[in-house]
Design an enzyme around this catalytic site. Sequence first.
Site, PDB file in Angstrom:
ATOM      1  N   GLU A   1      47.511  11.116  24.861  1.00  7.76           N
ATOM      2  CA  GLU A   1      46.246  10.643  25.063  1.00  7.76           C
ATOM      3  C   GLU A   1      45.943   9.264  25.682  1.00  7.76           C
ATOM      4  O   GLU A   1      44.990   8.364  25.500  1.00  7.76           O
ATOM      5  CB  GLU A   1      45.396  10.492  23.940  1.00  7.76           C
ATOM      6  CG  GLU A   1      45.384  11.747  22.915  1.00  7.76           C
ATOM      7  CD  GLU A   1      44.636  11.907  21.525  1.00  7.76           C
ATOM      8  OE1 GLU A   1      44.224  10.697  21.261  1.00  7.76           O
ATOM      9  OE2 GLU A   1      44.752  12.687  20.741  1.00  7.76           O
TER      10      GLU A   1
ATOM     11  N   ASN B   1      51.732  14.063  26.042  1.00  6.87           N
ATOM     12  CA  ASN B   1      50.552  15.008  25.252  1.00  6.87           C
ATOM     13  C   ASN B   1      49.140  14.461  25.456  1.00  6.87           C
ATOM     14  O   ASN B   1      48.984  13.433  25.274  1.00  6.87           O
ATOM     15  CB  ASN B   1      51.370  14.757  23.767  1.00  6.87           C
ATOM     16  CG  ASN B   1      50.565  15.848  22.977  1.00  6.87           C
ATOM     17  OD1 ASN B   1      50.519  16.893  23.319  1.00  6.87           O
ATOM     18  ND2 ASN B   1      50.263  15.434  21.634  1.00  6.87           N
TER      19      ASN B   1
ATOM     20  N   HIS C   1      42.955  21.561  20.956  1.00  7.36           N
ATOM     21  CA  HIS C   1      41.743  21.474  20.085  1.00  7.36           C
ATOM     22  C   HIS C   1      40.526  21.989  20.690  1.00  7.36           C
ATOM     23  O   HIS C   1      40.189  21.177  21.582  1.00  7.36           O
ATOM     24  CB  HIS C   1      41.647  19.969  19.829  1.00  7.36           C
ATOM     25  CG  HIS C   1      42.549  19.241  19.082  1.00  7.36           C
ATOM     26  ND1 HIS C   1      43.060  19.531  17.655  1.00  7.36           N
ATOM     27  CD2 HIS C   1      43.516  18.334  19.545  1.00  7.36           C
ATOM     28  CE1 HIS C   1      44.047  18.780  17.406  1.00  7.36           C
ATOM     29  NE2 HIS C   1      44.396  18.063  18.380  1.00  7.36           N
TER      30      HIS C   1
ATOM     31  N   GLU D   1      49.008  21.153  19.481  1.00  4.64           N
ATOM     32  CA  GLU D   1      47.789  20.825  18.291  1.00  4.64           C
ATOM     33  C   GLU D   1      46.666  21.683  18.203  1.00  4.64           C
ATOM     34  O   GLU D   1      45.694  21.467  18.241  1.00  4.64           O
ATOM     35  CB  GLU D   1      47.341  19.397  18.436  1.00  4.64           C
ATOM     36  CG  GLU D   1      48.225  18.328  18.533  1.00  4.64           C
ATOM     37  CD  GLU D   1      48.009  16.822  18.657  1.00  4.64           C
ATOM     38  OE1 GLU D   1      46.683  16.679  18.254  1.00  4.64           O
ATOM     39  OE2 GLU D   1      48.656  15.898  19.038  1.00  4.64           O
TER      40      GLU D   1
ATOM     41  N   ASP E   1      44.005  24.012  17.279  1.00  4.50           N
ATOM     42  CA  ASP E   1      43.081  24.432  16.277  1.00  4.50           C
ATOM     43  C   ASP E   1      41.524  24.590  17.133  1.00  4.50           C
ATOM     44  O   ASP E   1      41.182  24.227  18.203  1.00  4.50           O
ATOM     45  CB  ASP E   1      42.636  23.358  15.117  1.00  4.50           C
ATOM     46  CG  ASP E   1      42.205  22.031  15.350  1.00  4.50           C
ATOM     47  OD1 ASP E   1      42.019  21.843  16.579  1.00  4.50           O
ATOM     48  OD2 ASP E   1      42.448  21.190  14.720  1.00  4.50           O
TER      49      ASP E   1
HETATM   50  C1  XIL Z   1      45.134  13.249  13.182  1.00  3.94           C
HETATM   51  C2  XIL Z   1      45.651  13.344  11.817  1.00  3.94           C
HETATM   52  O1  XIL Z   1      45.560  15.288  11.769  1.00  3.94           O
HETATM   53  C3  XIL Z   1      44.710  12.925  10.831  1.00  3.94           C
HETATM   54  O2  XIL Z   1      45.149  13.309   9.405  1.00  3.94           O
HETATM   55  C4  XIL Z   1      44.534  11.604  11.045  1.00  3.94           C
HETATM   56  O3  XIL Z   1      43.828  10.877  10.174  1.00  3.94           O
HETATM   57  C5  XIL Z   1      44.150  11.285  12.359  1.00  3.94           C
HETATM   58  O4  XIL Z   1      45.129  11.864  13.283  1.00  3.94           O
HETATM   59  N1  XIL Z   1      45.436  14.095  18.417  1.00  3.94           N
HETATM   60  C6  XIL Z   1      46.739  13.676  17.792  1.00  3.94           C
HETATM   61  C7  XIL Z   1      46.924  13.664  16.448  1.00  3.94           C
HETATM   62  O5  XIL Z   1      47.657  13.535  18.807  1.00  3.94           O
HETATM   63  O6  XIL Z   1      47.932  12.709  15.942  1.00  3.94           O
HETATM   64  C8  XIL Z   1      45.714  13.421  15.579  1.00  3.94           C
HETATM   65  O7  XIL Z   1      45.993  13.626  14.257  1.00  3.94           O
HETATM   66  C9  XIL Z   1      44.556  14.477  15.979  1.00  3.94           C
HETATM   67  C10 XIL Z   1      44.245  14.185  17.512  1.00  3.94           C
END
Ligand code: XIL
Length: 396
Positions: free
Chosen positions: A169, A215, A257, A288, A290
């Site tokens: 990020e 990422n 996401h 990741e 969802d």
């Molecule tokens: C999130 C976790 O799921 C949570 O439990 C934590 O509190 C915060 O981070 N992008 C990412 C992940 O790269 O590491 C993040 O994970 C979600 C967004």
Amino acid sequence: MKLKRWLAASAVVLATAAVAGTPATASHPVDPAQQSLRTLGLRHDLYIGTAVDMAALADTADPQYRATVSREFSTVTAENVMKWESLEPTRGTYNWAPADELIAFAKRNNQRVRGHVLVWQNQLPAWLTDGVNDGSIDAAELRQILRDHITTVVKHFKGKIWQWDVVNEAVSDPWDSPPTLHYKGFWAEHLGDGYIADAFRWARAADPGALLFYNDYNIEAFGSGDPADDKTQFVFDMAKALLRDGVPIDGIGSQGHLGTQYGNYDTFQVAAALKRFAGLGLATAFTEVDVRSQMTAGVQAGDSNEINPRLQASAGNYSVLLRACLADRHCLSFTVWGFTDKHSWVPTWFTDPPEGLATIYDENYQPKRAYQEMKADLIYSGRPYVLPRIPQKPRR
Ligand code: XIL
């Protein structure tokens, strides 16, 4: 067909089926819908993964969590325990135990591990951010601290990590200030953009065998093509420049996401993006995934008129990302960010308005439409348009 030839032919089919886990002949019926995501993914050499919450994994009152992680997934990612604040809460004192536990779990279950994450502006330990803010850590020392962190962590897990999220990020969004896309956050502010190339070089030196990924989110598809407002284009240009400079980057992780309230993408748009990254010589992965929805009053009250379209839209979006991944042979893994609504970061992070329903199983571990559609995508795909993955070799 002569009996001998028939036997030989069916032996080949059965052998293939044993590897691929698909139905062979009428005499050997297997219902593919009863097979796990991990088994079905291996038909395409595609690894299906999940983020793992170590507290849930250890909870003996919640045995279904652990059982589902081992049954359904062929790769795992630490949801939190490989982040800097977890690994080094006090300067110089590393807490490896939870991450080592995940690695041991993965080994027992024959799973690959994605390392998450080496360099990110979030979940940094207070000693580090406070030290920089109060001036007791200057830029030269900060750079050395980053180098030591990457080297120590990557060496600790050497040989055990398939893909590392080296930098996470690093690029802004159009709603940030200034709106023109730029390198954002703690590291860019204190070290300048050069930290990205450094991080990949340091990671490579510490484990020459791990695949090194950049990422990010909101890079599922290309937009205007102008890096001033198209994040995918910005990241593409960044990757191209890193490769030109000989930086050892091997892949792009697209977090995935999504939310059902947005326009999102069709499969062809996403596949086109993956193919463009592959065109640079990079692997890709969804890291990741969802697909969340707004928890309106109706949803919270159990109104099926409001729930059904959300669950179906969520399933549709999972499917878009998975089919796009299947369509490109360099897309190596498809990881969901938690698999049950019982343990999902969404309700705690998206509260105004409240969001949820983001994963592929409900809170009682009942598979949702999204889970079934992922399976269907893995089952009803193959030649000529879906071919086995092409493994990536770490770039020297
Ligand atoms: C999130 C976790 O799921 C949570 O439990 C934590 O509190 C915060 O981070 N992008 C990412 C992940 O790269 O590491 C993040 O994970 C979600 C967004």
